[in-house]
Design a protein around this motif. Structure first.
Motif, PDB file in Angstrom:
ATOM      1  N   CYS A  40      23.628 -17.122  46.086  1.00  0.00           N
ATOM      2  CA  CYS A  40      23.421 -16.017  46.997  1.00  0.00           C
ATOM      3  C   CYS A  40      23.353 -14.665  46.421  1.00  0.00           C
ATOM      4  CB  CYS A  40      24.839 -15.958  47.926  1.00  0.00           C
ATOM      5  SG  CYS A  40      25.062 -17.324  48.917  1.00  0.00           S
ATOM      6  N   THR A  43      19.831 -14.643  45.015  1.00  0.00           N
ATOM      7  CA  THR A  43      18.827 -14.529  46.227  1.00  0.00           C
ATOM      8  C   THR A  43      18.970 -13.123  46.616  1.00  0.00           C
ATOM      9  OG1 THR A  43      19.250 -16.623  47.067  1.00  0.00           O
ATOM     10  CG2 THR A  43      18.267 -15.279  48.656  1.00  0.00           C
ATOM     11  N   ALA A  46      16.851 -11.066  44.386  1.00  0.00           N
ATOM     12  CA  ALA A  46      15.432 -11.062  44.637  1.00  0.00           C
ATOM     13  C   ALA A  46      15.104 -10.277  45.909  1.00  0.00           C
ATOM     14  CB  ALA A  46      15.067 -12.574  44.853  1.00  0.00           C
ATOM     15  N   THR A 123      11.406 -14.016  48.812  1.00  0.00           N
ATOM     16  CA  THR A 123      12.720 -14.170  48.600  1.00  0.00           C
ATOM     17  C   THR A 123      13.447 -15.759  48.938  1.00  0.00           C
ATOM     18  OG1 THR A 123      12.869 -11.892  49.452  1.00  0.00           O
ATOM     19  CG2 THR A 123      14.881 -13.237  49.357  1.00  0.00           C
ATOM     20  N   LEU A 124      12.597 -16.269  49.973  1.00  0.00           N
ATOM     21  CA  LEU A 124      13.425 -17.680  50.386  1.00  0.00           C
ATOM     22  C   LEU A 124      12.914 -18.585  49.294  1.00  0.00           C
ATOM     23  CD1 LEU A 124      12.837 -17.667  54.123  1.00  0.00           C
ATOM     24  CD2 LEU A 124      14.911 -17.086  53.127  1.00  0.00           C
ATOM     25  N   VAL A 126      13.264 -18.410  46.314  1.00  0.00           N
ATOM     26  CA  VAL A 126      14.228 -18.526  45.052  1.00  0.00           C
ATOM     27  C   VAL A 126      15.277 -19.556  45.396  1.00  0.00           C
ATOM     28  CG1 VAL A 126      15.978 -17.231  43.870  1.00  0.00           C
ATOM     29  CG2 VAL A 126      13.732 -16.238  44.185  1.00  0.00           C
ATOM     30  N   PRO A 127      15.938 -19.547  46.534  1.00  0.00           N
ATOM     31  CA  PRO A 127      17.206 -20.519  46.750  1.00  0.00           C
ATOM     32  C   PRO A 127      16.592 -22.162  46.880  1.00  0.00           C
ATOM     33  CG  PRO A 127      16.939 -19.319  48.533  1.00  0.00           C
ATOM     34  CD  PRO A 127      15.968 -18.647  47.503  1.00  0.00           C
ATOM     35  N   TYR A 130      15.624 -23.347  43.401  1.00  0.00           N
ATOM     36  CA  TYR A 130      17.249 -23.574  42.793  1.00  0.00           C
ATOM     37  C   TYR A 130      17.563 -24.787  43.308  1.00  0.00           C
ATOM     38  CZ  TYR A 130      22.245 -24.057  43.072  1.00  0.00           C
ATOM     39  OH  TYR A 130      23.490 -24.593  42.954  1.00  0.00           O
ATOM     40  N   ALA A 146      16.196 -20.297  39.134  1.00  0.00           N
ATOM     41  CA  ALA A 146      16.153 -19.376  40.429  1.00  0.00           C
ATOM     42  C   ALA A 146      16.028 -17.705  39.803  1.00  0.00           C
ATOM     43  CB  ALA A 146      17.322 -19.457  41.227  1.00  0.00           C
ATOM     44  N   ALA A 150      13.120 -15.010  40.555  1.00  0.00           N
ATOM     45  CA  ALA A 150      13.537 -13.833  41.339  1.00  0.00           C
ATOM     46  C   ALA A 150      13.045 -12.556  40.377  1.00  0.00           C
ATOM     47  CB  ALA A 150      15.011 -13.741  41.054  1.00  0.00           C
TER      48      ALA A 150
END
Length: 559
Positions: A40, A43, A46, A123-124, A126-127, A130, A146, A150
């Motif tokens: 979190c 993210t 990012a 942004t999305l 990145v998770p 991961y 990740a 980012a």
């Protein structure tokens, strides 16, 4: 008796609420276990890099004019019209532009609203990346991947622009996640969904989204625990889904009755020519104009060029991926030659091979493609970030004493090994990264070198074993990651401070000139269908947005 019943009823009333609260706490605890706080934080980092000062970034006038025109009618929306009269359309499927239209309808016309879908997509990713790497290589590798994605400067740059490459990258990472799940479960349904995700990537940015296809085929073909015939059939069905989704818009607008706008670009004026010739072979064969805002001449070292900014935006990350991933592969090769390698998991081998295929094919394509903008590099940034995460986790695991390797990819594929060899390879890789950053910006090499030196010292300390071996190995990995990312973080910060955009370079008239033209034409063209005729309609993009009136384009920009 009545009082007892009333008391029981009064006591029973709060029970559903208590049960709901308890269920909510359980779901929250489960969510925290599934989505740990550190991803979190990554993210959020990012998002901060992609949304900070977003209003100050210069937009792409060609796509902005199309978004404005598409918002005027459903006909313009469907066909991706460039001008209000729907004489011309954009040269790509308008999936990303549809999202931009929805954004400006919801939040009003602004630079921030135009770039919102891209910033969210970057942004999305990145998770999602991961979770992909975590499933294959463990939590440490997933976190490293990740972080790398980012802060990758070219990804930050692209996510802050109103072009569509970041959304394409999100679709490709989603396809990668679905392929990993399909390989884990032997699921045809997940693989077909991966084909759908790749079809959406094609609908966003055409051939860029297809570069990862061979890698995903290798991943599923090697890792899926199914007979060879079943794997081939699954890949074939996923390919059908990919083709259907990719061509659905082109077929629909070609067969639609009535007047169609002409795609701005191809000489024949057909949608399929725009997709497969103008934006396909034309980019490879040199029929398009050479160069780009950030590009260098085609060649082996094009992506490491410091003069044209590709080195700063992407070359450092690519070198880090080659250094860390290559060192881990060398360790594994040496261990296998000595017969010391542990049995490798099928998924781990397949994922490593897929990343090699993805990196190799994309780097070769980007090195020699005729037209190259920095945003095109988004086709390979997930593979670069994954290679950094995999290589770093493998090197860290190889520094642990024998018999104490982890159960991740490092413990399955690249575990153990000669610790001193690992340290030497780690030092060589970090030295290469630091040397390269010194050629780009001299003030960054000192910081990177100090952190890299600390990583090597801590790694040497970890080779002596003892209770502190594992924490020291992890610390060495963290310092190595910091050394690799020190320059990219600074470059990403400069992208934000200088409000850089990958959309600059299109020839448009200044706003004052467009305002003067508008004032001159308004009283003289009242009641006429076309406000004016122009041989270069792109230059008039701000006028289209300001006046919302049809123009008569005499040529497209490729004519």
């Amino acid at each position: 008796m009545t009082s007892v019943d009333n008391r029981a009823e009064s006591l029973a009333i709060p029970e559903p609420r208590l049960y709901a609260a308890e269920r909510a706490r359980e779901l929250a605890a489960r969510l925290i276990r599934v989505v740990p706080w550190w991803i979190c934080v990554i993210t959020a980092l990012a998002a901060a890099l992609r949304f900070a000062e977003l209003d100050d970034v210069v937009g792409n006038p060609f796509y902005d004019a199309a978004v404005h025109s598409m918002g005027l009618s459903w006909h313009n929306f469907l066909f991706g019209a460039f001008d209000p009269g729907a004489t011309l359309s954009v040269d790509k499927p308008p999936l990303d532009l549809w999202l931009q239209v929805a954004s400006v309808k919801a939040f009003g016309w602004s630079s921030w609203a135009l770039k919102l879908p891209e910033a969210v997509g970057g942004t999305l990713a990145v998770p999602v990346l991961y979770d992909v790497v975590r499933r294959v290589a463990g939590r440490g590798a997933g976190l490293a991947a990740a972080v790398a994605l980012a802060v990758t400067p070219v990804s930050v740059l692209t996510s802050r622009s109103d072009t569509m490459d970041s959304l394409m990258m999100l679709c490709v990472v989603a396809a990668l996640w679905l392929t990993v799940r399909a390989a884990q479960l032997g699921s045809r349904r997940f693989l077909i969904l991966a084909g759908v995700a790749l079809g959406l990537a094609f609908s966003v940015k055409l051939g860029e989204g297809m570069v990862a296809v061979p890698a995903l085929i290798v991943l599923y073909g090697v890792a899926a625990p199914l007979p060879r015939g079943r794997r081939a059939a699954d890949i074939g069905l996923a390919g059908v889904a990919l083709v259907v989704v990719s061509l659905s818009w082109a077929v629909a607008v070609t067969l639609a009755p009535g007047r169609h706008p002409v795609p701005d670009g191809p000489r024949t004026g057909t949608v399929f020519d725009a997709i497969f010739s103008f934006n396909g072979l034309g980019r490879l064969t040199g029929t398009q104009p050479r160069g780009g805002v950030y590009s260098a001449p085609p060649g082996v070292f094009r992506l490491f060029d410091g003069v044209g900014s590709l080195g700063r935006l992407f070359g450092v990350m690519l070198l880090a991926a080659l250094a860390l991933g290559g060192a881990a592969l060398i360790i594994e090769w040496r261990r296998r030659a000595r017969g010391e390698a542990a049995p490798s998991s099928r998924l781990a081998i397949a994922f490593a091979l897929a990343m090699v295929v993805w990196l190799g094919s994309a780097v070769a394509l980007l090195s020699y493609v005729s037209l190259l903008h920095a945003r095109y590099l988004e086709m390979v940034t997930p593979a670069v970030a994954a290679a950094i995460g995999l290589g770093l986790a493998s090197l860290v695991d190889s520094l642990r004493p024998a018999g104490r390797a982890g159960t991740s990819l490092a413990g399955a594929l690249w575990a153990g090994g000669r610790a001193r060899t690992s340290v030497l390879l780690l030092a060589a890789g970090l030295a290469g990264v630091c040397w390269y950053t010194s050629t780009l910006h001299s003030s960054s090499v000192v910081r990177s070198s100090v952190v890299a030196g600390a990583a090597v010292v801590v790694a040497l300390a970890a080779t002596f074993g003892g209770r502190a071996a594992r924490p020291l190995a992890v610390l060495a990995g963290v310092l190595a990651l910091a050394a690799c990312l020190s320059f990219p973080v600074k470059e990403s910060d400069r992208v934000i401070v200088q409000a850089k955009s990958d959309s600059v370079g299109l020839p448009v008239q200044p706003r004052k000139v467009e305002a003067a033209i508008s004032r001159y034409l308004a009283p003289r063209t009242r009641g006429l269908r076309y406000e004016l005729a122009a041989d270069n309609s792109i230059e008039l993009a701000p006028l289209l947005i300001h006046d919302s009136r049809p123009i008569l384009p005499l040529t497209s920009f490729a004519s």
